[in-house]
Design a protein around this motif. Structure first.
Motif, PDB file in Angstrom:
ATOM      1  N   ASP A 138       0.820  -1.214   0.000  1.00  0.00           N
ATOM      2  CA  ASP A 138       0.000   0.000   0.000  1.00  0.00           C
ATOM      3  C   ASP A 138       0.855   1.267   0.000  1.00  0.00           C
ATOM      4  OD1 ASP A 138      -2.316  -1.463  -0.035  1.00  0.00           O
ATOM      5  OD2 ASP A 138      -2.689  -1.315   2.127  1.00  0.00           O
ATOM      6  N   ARG A 139       2.027   1.207   0.645  1.00  0.00           N
ATOM      7  CA  ARG A 139       2.872   2.407   0.704  1.00  0.00           C
ATOM      8  C   ARG A 139       3.891   2.462  -0.434  1.00  0.00           C
ATOM      9  NH1 ARG A 139       7.768   0.786   2.877  1.00  0.00           N
ATOM     10  NH2 ARG A 139       7.709  -1.084   4.203  1.00  0.00           N
ATOM     11  N   GLY A 140       3.820   1.481  -1.376  1.00  0.00           N
ATOM     12  CA  GLY A 140       4.671   1.533  -2.558  1.00  0.00           C
ATOM     13  C   GLY A 140       5.908   0.677  -2.507  1.00  0.00           C
ATOM     14  N   ALA A 141       6.065  -0.127  -1.457  1.00  0.00           N
ATOM     15  CA  ALA A 141       7.198  -1.051  -1.397  1.00  0.00           C
ATOM     16  C   ALA A 141       6.898  -2.293  -2.235  1.00  0.00           C
ATOM     17  CB  ALA A 141       7.494  -1.439   0.046  1.00  0.00           C
ATOM     18  N   ARG A 142       7.924  -3.098  -2.445  1.00  0.00           N
ATOM     19  CA  ARG A 142       7.761  -4.350  -3.187  1.00  0.00           C
ATOM     20  C   ARG A 142       7.822  -5.536  -2.231  1.00  0.00           C
ATOM     21  NH1 ARG A 142      11.547  -1.768  -7.093  1.00  0.00           N
ATOM     22  NH2 ARG A 142      10.475  -1.479  -9.083  1.00  0.00           N
ATOM     23  N   VAL A 143       7.218  -6.644  -2.667  1.00  0.00           N
ATOM     24  CA  VAL A 143       7.361  -7.918  -1.965  1.00  0.00           C
ATOM     25  C   VAL A 143       7.809  -8.955  -2.989  1.00  0.00           C
ATOM     26  CG1 VAL A 143       5.690  -7.395  -0.160  1.00  0.00           C
ATOM     27  CG2 VAL A 143       4.909  -8.468  -2.277  1.00  0.00           C
ATOM     28  N   LEU A 144       8.646  -9.886  -2.542  1.00  0.00           N
ATOM     29  CA  LEU A 144       9.199 -10.906  -3.429  1.00  0.00           C
ATOM     30  C   LEU A 144       9.183 -12.247  -2.710  1.00  0.00           C
ATOM     31  CD1 LEU A 144      12.346 -10.721  -5.662  1.00  0.00           C
ATOM     32  CD2 LEU A 144      12.190 -12.534  -3.959  1.00  0.00           C
ATOM     33  N   SER A 145       8.744 -13.278  -3.389  1.00  0.00           N
ATOM     34  CA  SER A 145       8.734 -14.616  -2.793  1.00  0.00           C
ATOM     35  C   SER A 145       9.666 -15.533  -3.550  1.00  0.00           C
ATOM     36  CB  SER A 145       7.313 -15.203  -2.789  1.00  0.00           C
ATOM     37  OG  SER A 145       6.858 -15.416  -4.112  1.00  0.00           O
ATOM     38  N   VAL A 146      10.245 -16.492  -2.817  1.00  0.00           N
ATOM     39  CA  VAL A 146      11.046 -17.549  -3.416  1.00  0.00           C
ATOM     40  C   VAL A 146      10.344 -18.872  -3.133  1.00  0.00           C
ATOM     41  CG1 VAL A 146      13.290 -18.678  -3.528  1.00  0.00           C
ATOM     42  CG2 VAL A 146      13.161 -16.233  -3.015  1.00  0.00           C
ATOM     43  N   CYS A 147       9.996 -19.583  -4.202  1.00  0.00           N
ATOM     44  CA  CYS A 147       9.363 -20.897  -4.101  1.00  0.00           C
ATOM     45  C   CYS A 147       8.082 -20.813  -3.255  1.00  0.00           C
ATOM     46  CB  CYS A 147      10.351 -21.920  -3.566  1.00  0.00           C
ATOM     47  SG  CYS A 147       9.879 -23.639  -3.857  1.00  0.00           S
ATOM     48  N   SER A 148       7.956 -21.632  -2.212  1.00  0.00           N
ATOM     49  CA  SER A 148       6.698 -21.703  -1.463  1.00  0.00           C
ATOM     50  C   SER A 148       6.432 -20.469  -0.608  1.00  0.00           C
ATOM     51  CB  SER A 148       6.666 -22.952  -0.579  1.00  0.00           C
ATOM     52  OG  SER A 148       7.726 -22.948   0.355  1.00  0.00           O
ATOM     53  N   GLY A 149       7.360 -19.517  -0.556  1.00  0.00           N
ATOM     54  CA  GLY A 149       7.079 -18.246   0.095  1.00  0.00           C
ATOM     55  C   GLY A 149       5.901 -17.523  -0.534  1.00  0.00           C
TER      56      GLY A 149
END
Length: 331
Positions: free
Chosen positions: A98-109
């Motif tokens: 919501d504040r403009g940051a990113r999220v990144l997952s690896v595999c089952s994350g």
């Protein structure tokens, strides 16, 4: 810019996938022109969590550290496909986006991102073993079961371990440019760039139990992949009209005769490239593609790589066989 990164750990985290994120973002490589990133490992549960390998990881950072991160990475872990994630973590992930940051997952994350509602309406990647389960768990997500990673900014998802490296380097390249991403890749001794659309190396065996009326024809097709085939010929073997055969084939295999045949030919070519020293021309002929150029074309479309590169990936340079010639360089 990407200046502040936090990696989230939960109980039974996979240390290698956590290490991927640390290797890309935590090292000080300023002497090589790589910008310094403020990096932290954050626990979403107790200050000390146990990895799936049996040892523990301790950190002084709690979830409040996520509030300042430009990127929050969620590595994989055991039972992430079925476990419940801490509500505080899910809320922090939502606030970050919501504040403009990113999220990144690896595999089952990726399942943590799904539980936070961040996959709804978005394309996403995950390990091929988890694709069906991911789609069932989050029906509003658009699961891409074959892709290495998917960038649906601000949500980036990746498949297995090496694809996590690809996704992290992709993000570095996006933020800092090719020179910086290549510098990190050289230090890690990994390919500097693999496109997210490159296919995971997956085999898709046909569920033969569903093929009640076309099963015999499928068996014949498998035994004669090197032959030219028409729907009329296949329908005659099944004692059906071409129209009825095409309809039954679609119902029982989930695809068309042409697409099924193409996939089986690619699978055979993969097996021959992995297990034999046959030339690419010979593999192309045995698999029904006719020429090396035809095999190369369909390999690129289906797997996102060339036959020669595929063989090197699975057998190493010393066993890669005869050097493949790019048809565009042949007079």
């Amino acid at each position: 810019m990407l200046r502040n990164v936090a990696a989230v750990v939960l109980d039974q985290v996979h240390p290698f996938e956590l290490g991927v994120v640390c290797e890309v973002f935590a090292h000080d490589r300023t002497e090589e022109g790589v910008p310094l990133i403020d990096f932290a490992v954050v626990s979403a549960e107790a200050p000390v969590v146990r990895t799936h390998a049996g040892f523990t990881i301790g950190t002084t950072y709690g979830l409040d550290r996520l509030e300042e991160a430009d990127l929050i990475a969620v590595p994989s872990g055991d039972a992430y496909t079925t476990r419940e994630f801490p509500p505080e973590l899910l809320a922090a992930l939502r606030r970050a986006v919501d504040r403009g940051a990113r999220v990144l997952s690896v595999c089952s994350g990726v399942f943590a991102l799904g539980a936070a509602g961040l996959l709804d309406g978005r394309r996403c990647a995950g390990h091929w073993r988890h694709a069906a389960e991911l789609a069932r768990a989050f029906p509003l997500a658009v699961v891409e079961p074959d892709m290495l990673y998917v960038d649906e900014d601000p949500v980036i998802t990746s498949a297995g371990t090496a694809a996590g490296i690809d996704a992290c380097l992709h993000l570095v390249r996006k933020e800092y440019g090719t020179e910086v991403a290549n510098a990190i890749a050289r230090r890690m001794v990994v390919p500097p760039h693999r496109d997210g659309g490159q296919a995971q190396f997956i085999r898709h065996p046909l569920p033969r139990s569903r093929c009640d009326t076309v099963g015999d024809v499928l068996g014949w097709m498998e035994r004669h992949l090197d032959r030219e085939m028409t729907v009329d010929e296949l329908a005659a073997r099944a004692h059906m009209s071409p129209r009825t055969f095409a309809r039954r084939f679609q119902q029982e295999t989930g695809t068309t005769p042409y697409r099924w045949l193409l996939r089986q030919r690619v699978l055979l070519a993969q097996e021959l490239l992995e297990a034999t020293d046959e030339t690419v021309d010979s593999v192309a002929s045995r698999a029904g593609f006719g020429t090396a150029a035809g095999l190369r074309h369909h390999f690129l479309r289906t797997l996102g790589t060339t036959p020669h590169t595929y063989r090197r990936t699975f057998r190493g340079p010393a066993l890669a066989g005869v050097r493949e010639v790019d048809p565009s360089h042949v007079a």
